[in-house]
Design a protein around this motif. Sequence first.
Motif, short mmCIF file in Angstrom:
data_model
loop_
_atom_site.label_atom_id
_atom_site.label_comp_id
_atom_site.label_asym_id
_atom_site.label_seq_id
_atom_site.Cartn_x
_atom_site.Cartn_y
_atom_site.Cartn_z
N ASN A 264 19.73 50.49 53.10
CA ASN A 264 20.17 50.58 51.70
C ASN A 264 21.42 49.75 51.44
N GLY A 265 21.45 48.56 52.05
CA GLY A 265 22.52 47.61 51.81
C GLY A 265 23.75 47.79 52.67
N GLU A 266 23.80 48.85 53.51
CA GLU A 266 24.95 49.09 54.37
C GLU A 266 24.59 48.83 55.83
N ARG A 267 25.48 48.14 56.54
CA ARG A 267 25.25 47.92 57.97
C ARG A 267 25.37 49.24 58.71
N ILE A 268 24.40 49.53 59.57
CA ILE A 268 24.45 50.71 60.43
C ILE A 268 24.49 50.24 61.87
N VAL A 269 24.66 51.19 62.79
CA VAL A 269 24.75 50.82 64.20
C VAL A 269 23.46 50.20 64.69
N GLY A 270 22.32 50.80 64.35
CA GLY A 270 21.07 50.22 64.81
C GLY A 270 19.87 51.09 64.54
N LEU A 271 18.77 50.69 65.15
CA LEU A 271 17.47 51.33 64.97
C LEU A 271 16.92 51.66 66.34
N SER A 272 16.61 52.95 66.58
CA SER A 272 16.02 53.35 67.86
C SER A 272 14.52 53.16 67.81
N LEU A 273 14.00 52.38 68.74
CA LEU A 273 12.58 52.08 68.81
C LEU A 273 11.99 52.68 70.07
N PHE A 274 10.77 53.19 69.97
CA PHE A 274 10.14 53.90 71.08
C PHE A 274 8.64 53.95 70.84
N ALA A 275 7.90 54.38 71.84
CA ALA A 275 6.46 54.62 71.71
C ALA A 275 6.24 56.11 71.49
N ALA A 276 5.47 56.47 70.45
CA ALA A 276 5.28 57.87 70.09
C ALA A 276 3.81 58.16 69.84
N ARG A 277 3.44 59.40 70.08
CA ARG A 277 2.09 59.86 69.77
C ARG A 277 2.12 60.64 68.46
N ALA A 278 0.93 60.87 67.85
CA ALA A 278 0.84 61.62 66.60
C ALA A 278 1.38 63.04 66.82
N PRO A 279 1.88 63.70 65.75
CA PRO A 279 1.76 63.26 64.36
C PRO A 279 2.93 62.43 63.86
N ARG A 280 4.09 62.42 64.58
CA ARG A 280 5.26 61.75 64.04
C ARG A 280 5.64 60.55 64.88
N CYS A 281 5.92 59.44 64.20
CA CYS A 281 6.49 58.29 64.90
C CYS A 281 7.52 57.62 64.00
N GLY A 282 8.14 58.42 63.10
CA GLY A 282 9.09 57.90 62.14
C GLY A 282 10.29 57.25 62.79
N ALA A 283 10.86 56.26 62.11
CA ALA A 283 11.99 55.50 62.64
C ALA A 283 13.24 56.36 62.67
N LYS A 284 14.08 56.12 63.69
CA LYS A 284 15.37 56.80 63.80
C LYS A 284 16.48 55.80 63.56
N LEU A 285 17.32 56.09 62.57
CA LEU A 285 18.47 55.25 62.26
C LEU A 285 19.68 55.79 62.99
N VAL A 286 20.39 54.92 63.71
CA VAL A 286 21.64 55.30 64.36
C VAL A 286 22.76 54.92 63.39
N CYS A 287 23.41 55.94 62.82
CA CYS A 287 24.32 55.68 61.69
C CYS A 287 25.48 56.66 61.66
N PRO A 288 26.35 56.67 62.69
CA PRO A 288 27.45 57.64 62.71
C PRO A 288 28.45 57.49 61.57
N ASP A 289 28.52 56.31 60.96
CA ASP A 289 29.49 56.07 59.89
C ASP A 289 28.87 56.03 58.51
N THR A 290 27.58 56.34 58.42
CA THR A 290 26.88 56.30 57.14
C THR A 290 26.09 57.59 56.95
N THR A 291 26.18 58.17 55.76
CA THR A 291 25.51 59.44 55.48
C THR A 291 24.27 59.22 54.62
N PHE A 292 23.16 59.80 55.09
CA PHE A 292 21.94 59.82 54.30
C PHE A 292 21.53 61.28 54.10
#
Length: 314
Positions: A264-292
Amino acid sequence: MTVRLPAGSFDPYRRFSIYNSPYPAHDDGCAIDLYPEGELGRSPVAGVVRETRTVGCPDRSYAAATDHLILVDLDDEWCHRAGADPGTVARMLHVIPAVEPGDRVAVGDVLGPTTRSGFFGQWVDDHVHLGFRPPGSNPLRASGSLPVSVGVAVGGVTWGGTGTVVETGPTHAVLDAPTHPGSGAPFVAVRSDEGVPLDGGLAHYAGGGGFGSTRSGESLSLWGTEVGTVATARAARKAGSADASGTPTPVATVEWAPIDVVANGERIVGLSLFAARAPRCGAKLVCPDTTFDVGETVTVRVEPSDDPVRLGGR
């Protein structure tokens, strides 16, 4: 020698990652983190417990003061299935041992409850860290593990970068996207523009990885921006015929490009990527200085950077 974790070893786990860590074993593709269902660490290997040991770990406010090491002398049959030499030793961390030396463990047996360890970041979920040492080596040393590959298929899932926040923590937010396609490969990961499923901390760790056929020097991009270059492509090797159910997946080490992850236009620390099985494989944002907030729509992009976030690793 590469140890190929057989398909059955993944049964107790909902996701896994080889490269999502700043520690050298993960940098070199010589360890795998397995994320269980629930709070119990279950054995991904079969053999006899050689030793358990309590070890110190980095002081973190969110973590226990100690971690634990479990060493297992692997059964010859399990080694055959994994393409490992007889006498190979499994080395596991982040589990409070409920087993003792001399105990026999099968795949899926409870090793003990997982523990919050200072060896991993606050945004990282509890998991079992697994590495392998060759026969005759010192398994107590922090270095010297064998390369790891996986005996399951890892598919790629296309993600446009937008999702709704479904979970937050002090240093992270989880989105409801991408979604698991529900067919084909039991495990999926966010795919690059070239179709390579990606793994690792993008790009807060200097390197990550990819699953599937690649070649050294191949450039990988995401959403039209170059994110890395394949440094080492390791072909999947068929293990013993006793594990014919597994589909070997090649593994590649990737050097991330100098990029920023922007949400959303703000730099965050990063994006955790991994291999996942169903039902969830949603992205994880690493963002200690940004609140969502839960329910908020977030769009993630990557941009070239002159000063990328780097938390460690190669």
